[in-house]
Design an enzyme around this catalytic site. Structure first.
Site, PDB file in Angstrom:
ATOM      1  N   LYS B  74      77.374  -3.036 -11.970  1.00  0.00           N
ATOM      2  CA  LYS B  74      76.702  -2.111 -12.875  1.00  0.00           C
ATOM      3  C   LYS B  74      75.494  -1.580 -12.104  1.00  0.00           C
ATOM      4  O   LYS B  74      74.809  -2.358 -11.418  1.00  0.00           O
ATOM      5  CB  LYS B  74      76.267  -2.858 -14.137  1.00  0.00           C
ATOM      6  CG  LYS B  74      75.623  -1.992 -15.197  1.00  0.00           C
ATOM      7  CD  LYS B  74      75.301  -2.800 -16.446  1.00  0.00           C
ATOM      8  CE  LYS B  74      74.787  -1.939 -17.584  1.00  0.00           C
ATOM      9  NZ  LYS B  74      74.553  -2.732 -18.817  1.00  0.00           N
ATOM     10  N   SER B 149      76.479  -0.837 -22.960  1.00  0.00           N
ATOM     11  CA  SER B 149      76.084   0.057 -21.896  1.00  0.00           C
ATOM     12  C   SER B 149      76.856  -0.139 -20.578  1.00  0.00           C
ATOM     13  O   SER B 149      76.808   0.738 -19.716  1.00  0.00           O
ATOM     14  CB  SER B 149      74.586  -0.116 -21.628  1.00  0.00           C
ATOM     15  OG  SER B 149      74.313  -1.397 -21.122  1.00  0.00           O
ATOM     16  N   SER B 173      76.043  -5.362 -24.500  1.00  0.00           N
ATOM     17  CA  SER B 173      76.446  -4.393 -23.475  1.00  0.00           C
ATOM     18  C   SER B 173      77.525  -4.861 -22.500  1.00  0.00           C
ATOM     19  O   SER B 173      78.033  -4.059 -21.727  1.00  0.00           O
ATOM     20  CB  SER B 173      75.227  -3.944 -22.676  1.00  0.00           C
ATOM     21  OG  SER B 173      74.493  -3.002 -23.420  1.00  0.00           O
TER      22      SER B 173
END
Lengths: 95, 482
Positions: B74, B149, B173
């Site tokens: 990420k 996210s 997330s």
């Protein structure tokens, strides 16, 4: 419910955020609705309840007082949009 | 749909590498080629082929636990020498001078970084639509969101580009995108994995996590990244369990609390039925299902949306246009430099949360909102602690619905926040949780969330493994071909 423009301007100043008029209207309305949602918390009896800031106790103790990082000032200053002679450059602060 | 192949998983690829059926460079090449095939997902924001091939060559002689396995980070894990954006314009051009501990540990384990994944800006969002790079898309239906996210991470694993990805979970997330993309997502206990070099959103809630196809794969990755770190004072010194070794523990006699509130108002009945079907499979394997109530759970959304923005408004004060990232020019004075750099650099949702956080921390509101939310947080954590006196794990659907359409909720932030209803309480209490693929609804994936007591990752993963040994909801990928 929307936050009035003066209140939004105050928050924007505290947060160091320049808001254009469209942002100010939209974010003011959104914040008003968000605050209304948060108001559910006002209905709860929390008398005598200790606030919880961290989920678990922090580990006790300190690291040895030893230097473990080397001087990286050059690499760090290189990330800045403006630096000179080992310092960050900012616009004039004092007249 | 196509079946999950051997090289799609960490465990399968490790076995293939060990038996000499495939080399690390070929795996890296395969991942990069697949990333190019799936460019329309907009899930990868930075590709790092040179670094990948160098790491793959080094992996050939490595005894690391993940030697040769391709993965993506990420884009909030700092990677020395490789741009790290947090999907924000304000970190435009930022190339970190150091590695996050998670990045360092995965490198040391021999894993092969092929790029950085799209995400909601500063991890604020549940759809990956709040990204300076534009939205990532769901490989099961590109008109729909992958969740957020960690949306890019989830999409890349789900599409079979890489066997695993890192993520972070502040309010769901990792788990929510895992559920919406049909993969397994692990959010460890607060403090189990170091956050050094993981760009901060809300520091009392943030935790690094793992997205992969199986619980077994999550165990392999967690084993590599968990454990004390002198660079993160919130990281636990508690010894790391043998997650891989514990996978075969089974579920005979395991007591699973089925949480009534997780099946409450606003939960799509079909999604709830999927979670119940997955629970029935665990029951058939020997687990005991018990009805449980967490009465304060409905307060988790308002408490979270006070505390997380408050912490964010403080954490994001560091983006000032002076030291790194976007700098507004020309400006008249320092105040204007701050205000304009931030205005030009941050997206709308980030501004929304900074203002909300500033509001709840400002004079006259601190006690009414922030302190009160911290007290409610205690009530929520106490509810979990009480429940764990009589059950081993807690369960419910991970999300209220399946993946929604792009644009469906972008004009209504409160509707977006409400979709976090089954995930945020876990962060408030600092507990570990996993989202496991459950039966599809209308051709779209759903997730079963299991929650454990603090540091209960081994049991969570063993339970997920038991489920995945008996069912194949995790064992399908979108699209055709091999």
């Amino acid at each position: 419910m929307s936050l009035d423009p003066a209140a939004i301007d105050h928050l924007a100043r505290l947060a160091r955020l320049a808001l254009d008029p469209a942002d100010r209207a939209r974010l003011g309305a959104d914040l008003g609705r968000t605050v209304a949602m948060m108001d559910a918390l006002q209905q709860i009896d929390v008398d005598g309840v200790e606030p919880l800031a961290q989920p678990h106790p922090l580990p006790a103790g300190l690291r040895p007082d030893a230097v473990t990082e080397t001087d990286a000032s050059e690499a760090l200053l290189a990330l800045s949009g403006a630096s000179h002679g080992g310092y960050y450059l900012v616009p004039r602060v004092i007249e | 749909m196509r079946p999950l192949g051997r090289l799609d998983t960490v465990a399968g690829a490790l076995a293939a590498l060990r038996q000499g059926e495939v080399g690390a460079s070929a795996l890296a090449e395969r991942a990069l080629a697949r990333a190019a095939e799936h460019a329309a997902l907009n899930a990868l924001v930075t590709s790092s082929p040179e670094r990948a091939f160098a790491a793959a060559s080094a992996a050939a002689g490595s005894t690391g636990a993940l030697a040769g396995i391709p993965f993506v980070h990420k884009d909030l894990f700092c990677t020395a020498g490789l741009r790290t954006t947090c999907a924000s314009k304000i970190l435009d051009g930022f190339v970190p001078p150091y590695d996050a501990t998670v990045a360092e540990r995965l490198d040391r384990a021999g894993a092969v970084l092929v790029g950085k994944a799209n995400m909601d800006e500063f991890a604020m969002g549940s759809s990956n639509e709040n990204s300076a790079f534009g939205p990532a898309r769901n490989p099961w239906d590109v008109a729909r969101v992958p969740g957020g996210s960690s949306g890019g991470s989830a999409a890349l694993v789900a599409a079979g580009v890489v066997p695993f990805a890192t993520g972070s979970d502040t309010g769901g997330s990792v788990r929510q995108p895992a559920a919406l993309c049909g993969i397994t997502g692990l959010k460890p206990t607060y403090g189990r994995v170091s956050r050094h070099g993981m760009i901060a959103y809300a520091s009392s809630l943030d935790q690094a996590g793992v997205l992969a196809h199986t619980a077994e794969d999550c165990a392999h990755v967690l084993a590599a990244i968990a454990g004390a770190d002198p660079r993160d004072a919130t990281c636990s010194a508690r010894p790391v369990d043998d997650y891989v070794g514990a996978l075969g523990a089974g579920v005979a006699g395991l007591r699973i609390g089925v949480v009534a509130q997780f099946f409450g108002d606003g939960i799509d009945p079909a999604v709830a039925a999927s979670a119940r079907e997955a629970l029935a499979a665990l029951e058939a394997a020997g687990a005991v299902l018990v009805d449980v109530s967490l009465p304060t759970l409905p307060l988790s959304i308002p408490a979270y949306y006070v505390l997380a923005p408050a912490e964010a408004s403080s954490n994001l004060a560091r983006y000032d246009g002076v030291r790194y990232g976007h700098r507004a020019e020309p400006v008249a004075d320092l105040a204007e430099l701050y205000a304009r750099s931030r205005a030009e650099g941050f997206g709308t949702e980030v501004k929304r949360r900074i203002l909300a956080g500033t509001y709840v921390l400002s004079a006259g509101y601190y006690d009414a909102y922030y302190r009160r939310a911290q007290r409610v947080r205690r009530l929520i954590a106490d509810d979990f602690a009480r429940a764990f006196e009589s059950v081993d794990l807690l369960a419910g659907p991970t999300t209220p619905g399946t993946a929604f359409r792009l644009g469906e909720k972008t004009d209504d932030p409160l509707a977006m926040y409400a979709a976090d209803v089954n995930t945020v309480a876990v962060n408030l209490a600092g507990l570990p949780a996993v989202s496991l693929p459950a039966p599809h609804v209308g051709g779209l994936p759903t997730g079963l969330q299991l929650i454990g007591p603090a540091f209960g990752e081994a049991r969570l993963l063993a339970t997920g493994h038991a489920l995945q040994q008996r069912t194949d909801w995790h064992a399908v990928l979108p699209g055709g071909g091999a």
